[in-house]
Design an enzyme around this catalytic site. Structure first.
Site, PDB file in Angstrom:
ATOM      1  N   CYS A 176       0.795  -1.190   0.224  1.00 14.25           N
ATOM      2  CA  CYS A 176       0.050   0.084   0.029  1.00 14.25           C
ATOM      3  C   CYS A 176       0.921   1.244  -0.039  1.00 14.25           C
ATOM      4  CB  CYS A 176      -1.002  -0.084   1.067  1.00 14.25           C
ATOM      5  SG  CYS A 176      -2.269   1.150   0.936  1.00 14.25           S
TER       6      CYS A 176
ATOM      7  N   HIS B 116      -3.671  -5.110  -0.054  1.00 13.92           N
ATOM      8  CA  HIS B 116      -3.303  -5.507   1.368  1.00 13.92           C
ATOM      9  C   HIS B 116      -3.417  -7.021   1.278  1.00 13.92           C
ATOM     10  CE1 HIS B 116      -2.855  -1.924   3.568  1.00 13.92           C
ATOM     11  NE2 HIS B 116      -3.976  -1.301   2.842  1.00 13.92           N
TER      12      HIS B 116
ATOM     13  N   GLU C  79      -2.207  -9.118   3.594  1.00 16.07           N
ATOM     14  CA  GLU C  79      -2.467  -9.343   4.708  1.00 16.07           C
ATOM     15  C   GLU C  79      -4.026  -9.547   5.298  1.00 16.07           C
ATOM     16  OE1 GLU C  79      -2.279  -4.952   5.375  1.00 16.07           O
ATOM     17  OE2 GLU C  79      -1.384  -6.459   4.154  1.00 16.07           O
TER      18      GLU C  79
END
Length: 193
Positions: free
Chosen positions: A77, A175, A177
């Site tokens: 990001c 993202h 994650e």
């Protein structure tokens, strides 16, 4: 494996740590230059505003450390955006690994882009085992235009580079994650580089 997560006060480090734990790895959150340089892999997360984030990196003397890295490094990001030459956000100068200017989405689309969007034109080992048009989670108001470093594309009003690569530097706008199994596979692929 020794995984350093760069801590400069603008990263979503906790969710990155949890994602690594889910796939069986342990990361170390650090701003120590030697720990970062000696890591097998480096993750450079980021959430927030570009000009203040780059100032925090300079305050911690981490810009020159990042530029010296030879091992695989993954910018996430804002971390990806800071690896570029500049950003329209706060007219910030970036680290300059990628010769790119980060642009703001036009007013024709809702800003920030927030939620799930698909990635395609996948062109890197980072996407081994990932199908075209898988959905990833994104939250951002600025983007990297398509360019020679593009390794994945997303469309949000315009097509833009949702992932970039130059040598050992990788950047993803989404993202991983927070993107479920597909994101975890991308993190595994990064750790296997």
């Amino acid at each position: 494996m020794n995984i350093a997560i760069i801590d400069y006060g603008a990263g979503n480090v906790q969710s990155v740590l949890f994602a690594l734990e889910r796939i069986g790895f342990t990361g170390k959150v650090t701003s120590d230059a030697e720990e970062i340089k000696n890591a097998d892999k480096v993750i450079f997360p980021g959430v927030g505003e570009a000009s203040s984030a780059i100032k925090m990196l300079h305050d911690k003397d981490l810009v020159k450390v990042i530029l010296q890295l030879k091992q695989p490094i993954l910018g996430i990001c804002l971390g990806m955006q800071l690896l570029c030459k500049s950003s329209e956000e706060g007219n910030a100068n970036g680290i300059g690994v990628f010769d790119l200017e980060i642009k703001r989405f036009s007013n024709q689309v809702k800003v920030p882009q927030m939620g799930w969007n698909n990635i395609y034109n996948l062109k890197s080992q980072l996407f081994d085992g990932i199908s075209e048009n898988e959905f990833m989670y994104l939250v951002h108001s600025y983007y990297a235009p398509l360019n020679a470093y593009s390794i994945a594309t997303t469309n949000y009003g315009i097509e833009y580079a949702t992932a970039i690569q130059k040598d050992n530097f990788y950047g993803v706008q989404f993202h991983p994650e927070k993107s479920g199994n597909v994101g975890e596979q991308i993190l595994k692929n990064f750790l296997n580089l």
